[in-house]
Enzyme design. Structure first.
Site, mmCIF file in Angstrom:
data_model
loop_
_atom_site.group_PDB
_atom_site.id
_atom_site.type_symbol
_atom_site.label_atom_id
_atom_site.label_comp_id
_atom_site.label_asym_id
_atom_site.label_seq_id
_atom_site.Cartn_x
_atom_site.Cartn_y
_atom_site.Cartn_z
ATOM 1 N N SER A 123 -51.884 0.341 164.722
ATOM 2 C CA SER A 123 -52.639 -0.907 164.556
ATOM 3 C C SER A 123 -51.854 -2.096 165.061
ATOM 4 O O SER A 123 -50.629 -2.125 164.986
ATOM 5 C CB SER A 123 -52.985 -1.136 163.086
ATOM 6 O OG SER A 123 -53.618 -2.404 162.952
ATOM 7 N N LYS A 165 -55.519 4.978 158.501
ATOM 8 C CA LYS A 165 -55.808 3.985 159.535
ATOM 9 C C LYS A 165 -57.288 3.567 159.464
ATOM 10 O O LYS A 165 -57.635 2.392 159.613
ATOM 11 C CB LYS A 165 -55.494 4.556 160.926
ATOM 12 C CG LYS A 165 -55.980 3.705 162.105
ATOM 13 C CD LYS A 165 -55.365 2.319 162.089
ATOM 14 C CE LYS A 165 -55.560 1.459 163.300
ATOM 15 N NZ LYS A 165 -56.784 1.459 164.027
ATOM 16 N N HIS A 185 -57.663 1.232 156.621
ATOM 17 C CA HIS A 185 -57.098 -0.058 157.072
ATOM 18 C C HIS A 185 -58.182 -0.855 157.808
ATOM 19 O O HIS A 185 -58.402 -2.037 157.557
ATOM 20 C CB HIS A 185 -55.898 0.201 157.988
ATOM 21 C CG HIS A 185 -55.501 -0.971 158.836
ATOM 22 N ND1 HIS A 185 -56.208 -1.357 159.961
ATOM 23 C CD2 HIS A 185 -54.503 -1.877 158.707
ATOM 24 C CE1 HIS A 185 -55.647 -2.431 160.479
ATOM 25 N NE2 HIS A 185 -54.606 -2.768 159.745
ATOM 26 N N ASN A 186 -58.872 -0.189 158.719
ATOM 27 C CA ASN A 186 -59.904 -0.889 159.495
ATOM 28 C C ASN A 186 -61.075 -1.312 158.616
ATOM 29 O O ASN A 186 -61.654 -2.375 158.826
ATOM 30 C CB ASN A 186 -60.400 0.000 160.635
ATOM 31 C CG ASN A 186 -59.393 0.073 161.768
ATOM 32 O OD1 ASN A 186 -58.194 -0.035 161.538
ATOM 33 N ND2 ASN A 186 -59.866 0.255 162.976
ATOM 34 N N GLU A 236 -60.078 -4.314 156.967
ATOM 35 C CA GLU A 236 -60.087 -5.383 157.989
ATOM 36 C C GLU A 236 -61.502 -5.955 158.157
ATOM 37 O O GLU A 236 -61.678 -7.178 158.228
ATOM 38 C CB GLU A 236 -59.566 -4.781 159.300
ATOM 39 C CG GLU A 236 -59.587 -5.698 160.496
ATOM 40 C CD GLU A 236 -59.157 -4.937 161.759
ATOM 41 O OE1 GLU A 236 -58.146 -4.205 161.726
ATOM 42 O OE2 GLU A 236 -59.862 -5.061 162.782
#
Ligand code: 2AM
Length: 518
Positions: free
Chosen positions: A147, A221, A224-225, A228
């Site tokens: 990232s 990941k 995480h997105n 976000e």
């Protein structure tokens, strides 16, 4: 320029796929003193990269210590033979079928013990499948979240590797070297990396750690997105409220966000928001934010997170609302025609204290943001249990403090919360956040109420508040809901005064409505 055959076993690692991310990651690796074999399906891309980055413009050569560290390879066979053993091939290819094609061609030439690292945005299901297939061939596979966009890849990404644990010692020195660095004492990112210039600081902590087996890295990941998505949507709602209710201009709002960046909201996304709101369109001299069409795109990782939460039955409503907010934005023409038919409230002039409202919105943003993280970590906790990943949440928060898009001061607080108690049942229950949300909740409630009264859409703020209120409800109206299910579908119910797992049914059509144990 043509590519000569490389010297066998001369490179420390290799990168396949030389689009922006691949090139930047290869240069970052070279900057840290590794020699890097590079290969791309279309050779002219490899040639152009070598021409653009001659020895001495990056890497140790830049520091006068030797030649540049790129070894261009025309064929996959050349690429594999250029690697020292055990070989480390990092692929950065558009996620999907192309990744399988590249893995297959590498596997043809590689030998047992060699390592393939997929740094693309693969779906974690694909990563599980690939890990199994490669392990059957004796090859080691790591699926790593990367990232930070192109700047991150070049000067320090946040790296989330998962998969074959025995391959980690081979990849670790490279991943540790190239990852973003934060100051261990403050949790703040250490800036200053540049071509050929690395971060040398005794307090530097690298934003990478082995996440777990199988597809754990790509899963983390993905979450995480998802976070976000929520984080960005929440910031947009804060902006919209202040702009609509207080009629602040983008330039004034730029200053508001700049000031917020010095508070507990300190983060990359707040910082870029302040910068964007200060930008003026050169063609029209209007605020830049007003000339950008209000249709948001998406590549799917927010959707994957929401689908994963629905599949597992773990609540992540604020993340899902952020995905839906992008979806409704994309129906621009429908919204324009609906706006001519559907009325909102009278929108009475705001009569409250303006400065207080700005502060209320800031507090609402902070509380909602904590909820979005609580949802993301809740999702990872459930996935960890289901897949036996044994995820370390302090470590995950720690490696998100630098390099990635959601890097924020809040992540240092989350790191500390999980260090204090690794098995925290919900992030909102960490003592620091119990207190923070308690202090800010009145402001948060005023903001959500104002948004409803004024007709400003705040799906993420509102859903975060509903999540908080549901979580702190010892009793929910689900008792009525379960009774409804029993009424029309004989779906049975548990009693508050009987052991869990004992199910009952009321014979509704009968006059006496007798209860039977199911
Ligand atoms: P290209 O330059 O030859 O198109 C991002 O799209 C990267 O993935 C590019 O480096 C691209 O190579 C590569 N890529 C896409 N599809 C591929 C495939 N089927 N095989 C190998 N590389 C591929």
């Amino acid at each position: 320029m043509t590519l000569e055959s490389p010297k066998p076993a001369s490179a420390d690692a290799g990168v396949v796929g030389l689009a922006v991310m691949g090139q930047n990651l290869a240069l970052n690796i070279a900057d840290h003193g590794f020699s890097v074999a590079v290969h791309n399906r279309t050779t002219s891309v490899t040639e152009a990269m070598l021409a653009e980055h001659p020895a001495g413009t990056f890497g140790p050569g830049y520091r006068g210590k030797g030649p540049g560290g790129l070894v261009g390879c025309e064929s996959v066979a050349d690429f594999v033979s250029a690697l020292k053993r055990p070989r480390v091939a990092i692929i950065l290819i558009k996620a999907g079928k192309a990744t399988d094609a590249v893995i297959d061609s590498l596997a043809e030439h590689m030998e047992p013990g060699d390592v393939i690292v997929d740094g693309g945005n693969a779906h974690w299901d694909d990563t599980s499948r690939r890990a199994e297939a490669l392990s059957a061939k004796g090859l080691r596979f790591i699926g790593s979240g990367v990232s930070g966009g192109e700047t991150g890849a070049r000067f320090g990404p946040s790296l989330m590797p998962g998969g074959d644990r025995e391959a980690w010692p081979v990849l670790e020195p490279i991943w540790q070297a190239i990852a973003a660095k934060v100051d261990a004492r403050t949790g703040k990112p250490i800036e200053g990396a540049a071509p050929g210039k690395t971060v040398d600081d005794e307090n530097a902590e690298a934003c990478t750690a082995f996440i777990g087996p199988g597809s754990a890295g790509h899963y983390v990941k993905m979450v995480h997105n998802g976070i976000e998505y929520a984080d960005m949507q929440l910031i947009c709602e804060a902006y919209d409220l202040l702009r609509t209710v207080l009629e602040l201009s983008p330039a004034e709002l730029s200053d508001v966000f700049k000031a917020w960046d010095d508070t507990e909201l300190d983060s990359f996304l707040i910082e870029i928001t302040a910068d964007i709101l200060g930008q003026v369109d050169s063609k029209t001299s209007k605020p830049f934010v007003d000339i950008v069409l209000d249709r948001a795109g998406q590549k799917g990782t927010g959707k994957w997170t929401s689908v994963a939460s629905l599949d597992m039955g773990v609540p992540a409503p604020t993340i899902a609302e952020a995905v839906f907010a992008r979806a409704i934005s994309s129906f621009k023409d429908l919204r324009v025609s609906a706006s001519e038919v559907l009325d909102g409230p009278e929108s009475p002039e705001f009569e409250g204290d303006r400065a207080q409202f700005v502060e209320d919105v800031r507090q609402a943003l902070y509380c909602s943001k904590i909820c979005a993280y609580a949802q993301g970590f809740g999702l990872m906790a459930e996935a960890s249990k289901e897949n036996n990943w044994d995820l370390d949440f302090a470590e995950i928060a720690q490696i998100w403090r630098g390099g990635c898009i959601i890097r924020a001061a809040l992540l240092h607080e989350i790191t500390l919360a999980y260090r204090e108690r690794a098995d925290l049942p919900n992030l909102l229950m960490a003592p620091a956040f119990v207190e923070a949300v308690d202090n800010a909740q009145d402001a948060w409630r005023r903001v959500v109420a104002t948004s409803a009264l004024q007709g400003v859409p705040t799906p993420a703020f509102s859903s975060a508040l509903a999540y908080y209120d549901s979580l702190r409800s010892a009793r929910l109206p689900a008792s009525l809901l379960q009774a409804q299910r029993d009424y029309f579908g004989a779906h049975t119910y548990e009693r508050v005064d009987a052991p869990r797992g004992e199910f009952f049914h009321l014979d509704w059509p009968e006059k006496e409505r007798p209860e039977v144990q199911a």
